[in-house]
Design a protein around this motif. Structure first.
Motif, PDB file in Angstrom:
ATOM      1  N   LEU A 122     -11.373  18.185  10.061  1.00 43.22           N
ATOM      2  CA  LEU A 122     -10.353  17.143   9.998  1.00 43.22           C
ATOM      3  C   LEU A 122      -9.573  17.033  11.298  1.00 43.22           C
ATOM      4  O   LEU A 122      -8.850  16.048  11.515  1.00 43.22           O
ATOM      5  N   GLY A 123      -9.669  18.042  12.167  1.00 42.12           N
ATOM      6  CA  GLY A 123      -9.057  18.004  13.490  1.00 42.12           C
ATOM      7  C   GLY A 123      -7.579  17.684  13.475  1.00 42.12           C
ATOM      8  O   GLY A 123      -6.811  18.243  12.682  1.00 42.12           O
ATOM      9  N   ASP A 124      -7.187  16.734  14.336  1.00 40.31           N
ATOM     10  CA  ASP A 124      -5.781  16.351  14.446  1.00 40.31           C
ATOM     11  C   ASP A 124      -5.425  15.179  13.531  1.00 40.31           C
ATOM     12  O   ASP A 124      -4.370  14.561  13.684  1.00 40.31           O
ATOM     13  N   GLY A 125      -6.304  14.871  12.590  1.00 44.87           N
ATOM     14  CA  GLY A 125      -6.052  13.782  11.655  1.00 44.87           C
ATOM     15  C   GLY A 125      -6.695  12.473  12.041  1.00 44.87           C
ATOM     16  O   GLY A 125      -6.556  11.477  11.324  1.00 44.87           O
ATOM     17  N   THR A 126      -7.432  12.451  13.193  1.00 45.45           N
ATOM     18  CA  THR A 126      -8.051  11.198  13.642  1.00 45.45           C
ATOM     19  C   THR A 126      -9.558  11.342  13.834  1.00 45.45           C
ATOM     20  O   THR A 126     -10.175  10.479  14.465  1.00 45.45           O
ATOM     21  N   THR A 127     -10.165  12.398  13.307  1.00 50.32           N
ATOM     22  CA  THR A 127     -11.623  12.503  13.343  1.00 50.32           C
ATOM     23  C   THR A 127     -12.224  11.530  12.329  1.00 50.32           C
ATOM     24  O   THR A 127     -11.523  10.974  11.477  1.00 50.32           O
ATOM     25  N   VAL A 128     -13.537  11.336  12.420  1.00 50.74           N
ATOM     26  CA  VAL A 128     -14.205  10.411  11.497  1.00 50.74           C
ATOM     27  C   VAL A 128     -13.999  10.853  10.045  1.00 50.74           C
ATOM     28  O   VAL A 128     -13.670  10.043   9.160  1.00 50.74           O
ATOM     29  N   LEU A 129     -14.181  12.150   9.779  1.00 46.66           N
ATOM     30  CA  LEU A 129     -13.998  12.653   8.419  1.00 46.66           C
ATOM     31  C   LEU A 129     -12.556  12.479   7.960  1.00 46.66           C
ATOM     32  O   LEU A 129     -12.296  12.133   6.797  1.00 46.66           O
ATOM     33  N   ALA A 130     -11.598  12.716   8.869  1.00 46.52           N
ATOM     34  CA  ALA A 130     -10.180  12.572   8.516  1.00 46.52           C
ATOM     35  C   ALA A 130      -9.857  11.123   8.151  1.00 46.52           C
ATOM     36  O   ALA A 130      -9.156  10.857   7.167  1.00 46.52           O
ATOM     37  N   ILE A 131     -10.379  10.173   8.920  1.00 47.22           N
ATOM     38  CA  ILE A 131     -10.089   8.767   8.649  1.00 47.22           C
ATOM     39  C   ILE A 131     -10.748   8.324   7.347  1.00 47.22           C
ATOM     40  O   ILE A 131     -10.156   7.572   6.555  1.00 47.22           O
ATOM     41  N   LEU A 132     -11.960   8.813   7.080  1.00 51.04           N
ATOM     42  CA  LEU A 132     -12.631   8.469   5.824  1.00 51.04           C
ATOM     43  C   LEU A 132     -11.863   9.007   4.622  1.00 51.04           C
ATOM     44  O   LEU A 132     -11.648   8.298   3.624  1.00 51.04           O
ATOM     45  N   SER A 133     -11.445  10.274   4.690  1.00 49.52           N
ATOM     46  CA  SER A 133     -10.712  10.862   3.566  1.00 49.52           C
ATOM     47  C   SER A 133      -9.335  10.240   3.413  1.00 49.52           C
ATOM     48  O   SER A 133      -8.843  10.051   2.295  1.00 49.52           O
ATOM     49  N   ALA A 134      -8.688   9.874   4.538  1.00 43.86           N
ATOM     50  CA  ALA A 134      -7.405   9.187   4.463  1.00 43.86           C
ATOM     51  C   ALA A 134      -7.565   7.820   3.809  1.00 43.86           C
ATOM     52  O   ALA A 134      -6.690   7.376   3.045  1.00 43.86           O
ATOM     53  N   SER A 135      -8.676   7.164   4.074  1.00 45.71           N
ATOM     54  CA  SER A 135      -8.935   5.858   3.460  1.00 45.71           C
ATOM     55  C   SER A 135      -9.087   5.987   1.952  1.00 45.71           C
ATOM     56  O   SER A 135      -8.593   5.140   1.187  1.00 45.71           O
ATOM     57  N   LEU A 136      -9.754   7.037   1.507  1.00 47.96           N
ATOM     58  CA  LEU A 136      -9.888   7.269   0.060  1.00 47.96           C
ATOM     59  C   LEU A 136      -8.517   7.488  -0.578  1.00 47.96           C
ATOM     60  O   LEU A 136      -8.230   6.970  -1.655  1.00 47.96           O
ATOM     61  N   LEU A 137      -7.671   8.252   0.100  1.00 52.01           N
ATOM     62  CA  LEU A 137      -6.320   8.497  -0.409  1.00 52.01           C
ATOM     63  C   LEU A 137      -5.513   7.202  -0.454  1.00 52.01           C
ATOM     64  O   LEU A 137      -4.762   6.946  -1.408  1.00 52.01           O
ATOM     65  N   LEU A 138      -5.649   6.394   0.580  1.00 54.42           N
ATOM     66  CA  LEU A 138      -4.956   5.112   0.650  1.00 54.42           C
ATOM     67  C   LEU A 138      -5.249   4.257  -0.571  1.00 54.42           C
ATOM     68  O   LEU A 138      -4.331   3.744  -1.226  1.00 54.42           O
ATOM     69  N   TRP A 139      -6.513   4.115  -0.925  1.00 55.65           N
ATOM     70  CA  TRP A 139      -6.864   3.235  -2.037  1.00 55.65           C
ATOM     71  C   TRP A 139      -6.596   3.882  -3.390  1.00 55.65           C
ATOM     72  O   TRP A 139      -6.368   3.179  -4.387  1.00 55.65           O
ATOM     73  N   ALA A 140      -6.566   5.203  -3.450  1.00 52.93           N
ATOM     74  CA  ALA A 140      -6.165   5.868  -4.687  1.00 52.93           C
ATOM     75  C   ALA A 140      -4.707   5.547  -5.010  1.00 52.93           C
ATOM     76  O   ALA A 140      -4.354   5.231  -6.160  1.00 52.93           O
ATOM     77  N   PHE A 141      -3.834   5.609  -4.005  1.00 52.26           N
ATOM     78  CA  PHE A 141      -2.431   5.249  -4.199  1.00 52.26           C
ATOM     79  C   PHE A 141      -2.281   3.763  -4.505  1.00 52.26           C
ATOM     80  O   PHE A 141      -1.403   3.364  -5.264  1.00 52.26           O
TER      81      PHE A 141
END
Length: 475
Positions: A122-141
């Motif tokens: 997940l690195g500093d929050g801007t890796t590909v995996l981080a952005i994908l998982s953040a997108s999932l969280l975004l739409w869950a909310f």
């Protein structure tokens, strides 16, 4: 919007939780390193004195307007429109809405950066995996909020209470681990010490202080849901004072734990690094868990505020009426879909930013300062017209409060620097052009002053785009 039923009315506790929940989130957990990178103890104290005074005056402005103008029940957008016309209302709505979207981006990046300390992918929050998982969280909310405002507000209240526990524990450990000798070495921050450099050090932290106070208007935005109108002002001032105390203690006491260079070098979230220096690895893990709870609640608060402001603007014909559409639960669903679509776009852009979290943090401040400036100026306009107080003493007091709040918001805009002003113009122009076309379709012409503002924004946006093309301006 449909009239709020009794079951959807918000209590004083819930309104206060909206204020506290909006302010306490990603920012407070990054304060130790963010301040240490710019200044020492004296500069930090000066920054909080300026920010605390300015924001307290702004809190009093919101409290006063909730009493004087109870018919303006959509808060920050309605005040700007009432004071300075439709285009000012539009700028306030767009600025605040985009600020909320950027704040949600900062929350999502910080969540992933925190987890990145334990899961390197997940690195500093801007890796590909981080952005994908953040997108999932975004739409869950997104789908959670679609279930209902009252239900989301209840979850936010619970999250607000839960986030205060790790912060209280952290402050207790700050007192335990505090060392006077380290604190003394951090007083000036940089060599050579002196008042001549103090302002430059302080200036670097001012947009940070604005960010952690953004959300002070939460109760005002949701005033139409309040059980009692007077609760709006009480929630605003009480929430602000409580959060101010927390912010000052977290910032200043951290200077007594590590030397300034070591504080500045801590990874985000730096509060976890300070706790780990005091209590060991379990302390950092404890704060990281508390951060996740805090930021998730903060994210929910921002999502609620963003959709509400956009919906209110549509109801008042500042934007297409389609954005006023609600679902069966009374949630402004059209506004929520657009809001989360923009957040998703910002998340993708964050992949190209050098320091995505800091950029989102400071851009949130820059975007919300314009709405704050318009609200404070509206109160000042009322004060100069003698329409804000029943007696001369109260009238003079409110006039001074409004003047200080207006000056503070204007000064913060300038103190942030030209980079953020130019980036803000890029975001303001599309909404302004759409509004101009919307007004033309309705047969309403721009006033001369509004045309000047639009031209200035367009010029600033062109300068910013040329700067991007030449490499002189970077994300």
């Amino acid at each position: 919007m449909t009239s709020a039923t009794g079951s959807r009315k918000l209590s004083l506790l819930e309104l206060t939780a909206l204020v506290v929940g909006s302010m306490i989130g990603s920012g407070i957990f990054a304060l130790p390193s963010a301040f240490a990178a710019n200044t020492g103890v004296y500069g930090a104290l000066l920054a909080w004195l300026i920010a605390g005074t300015g924001m307290l005056m702004l809190a009093f402005v919101f409290q006063s307007l909730s009493r004087l103008k109870p018919e303006l029940d959509t808060g920050i957008y309605a005040y700007a429109k009432a004071g300075f016309g439709d285009y000012a209302g539009l700028l306030s709505a767009v600025g605040y809405w985009l600020g909320c979207c950027l704040a949600d981006v900062a929350c999502l990046i910080l969540i992933k950066a925190t987890l990145g300390q334990y899961f390197p992918a997940l690195g500093d929050g801007t890796t590909v995996l981080a952005i994908l998982s953040a997108s999932l969280l975004l739409w869950a909310f997104h789908f959670l909020i679609l279930r209902g405002i009252k239900e989301a507000a209840l979850i936010n209240t619970i999250a607000t209470v839960a986030k205060l526990v790790p912060l209280a524990v952290f402050i207790v450990f700050l007192f335990i681990g505090f060392r006077a000798d380290i604190f003394a070495l951090n007083l000036w921050g940089f060599e050579p010490p002196g008042a001549s450099t103090l302002w430059e050090q302080t200036r670097g932290t001012l947009l940070l202080t604005v960010f952690v106070f953004v959300g002070i208007e939460g109760a005002s935005v949701y005033s139409r849901y309040a059980r009692r109108r007077e609760d709006v002002g009480i929630a605003t001032v009480a929430g602000f004072l409580g959060v101010l105390c927390l912010l000052v203690m977290v910032t200043i006491l951290s200077y007594g734990v590590l030397l300034r260079p070591d504080l500045a070098a801590l990874a985000t979230p730096s509060m976890a690094g300070v706790m780990q220096a005091i209590a060991g690895r379990w302390g950092g893990l404890f704060i990281s868990i508390g951060l996740l709870v805090s930021v998730l609640g903060n994210y929910l608060s921002w999502s609620l505020l963003a959709a509400e402001v956009l919906h209110s603007a549509a109801l008042n014909d500042a934007m297409p009426r389609s954005l006023a559409r609600e679902n069966r639960a009374g949630v402004p669903s059209a506004a929520l879909w657009l809001t989360n679509g923009v957040i998703q776009a910002f998340l993708l852009v964050s992949w190209f930013a050098d320091y995505a979290f800091t950029l989102a943090l400071k851009m949130t401040s820059a975007m919300t300062l314009v709405p704050y400036l318009l609200v404070a100026a509206y109160q000042l306009k009322l004060s100069l017209g003698g329409a804000d107080a029943p007696d001369a003493a109260a009238h003079a007091r409110m006039r001074w409060i409004a003047a200080i709040a207006t000056l503070y918001a204007a000064a913060m805009l300038l103190a942030g620097g030209s980079r953020y002003l130019l980036l803000s113009a890029v975001l303001y122009v599309p909404g302004s052009i759409l509004f101009w076309r919307w007004q033309r379709q309705r047969g309403i012409a721009f006033r001369p002053g509004e045309r000047v503002v639009l031209v200035v924004l367009c010029v600033m946006a062109v300068v910013a785009l040329v700067g991007f093309g030449s490499g002189r301006l970077r994300l």
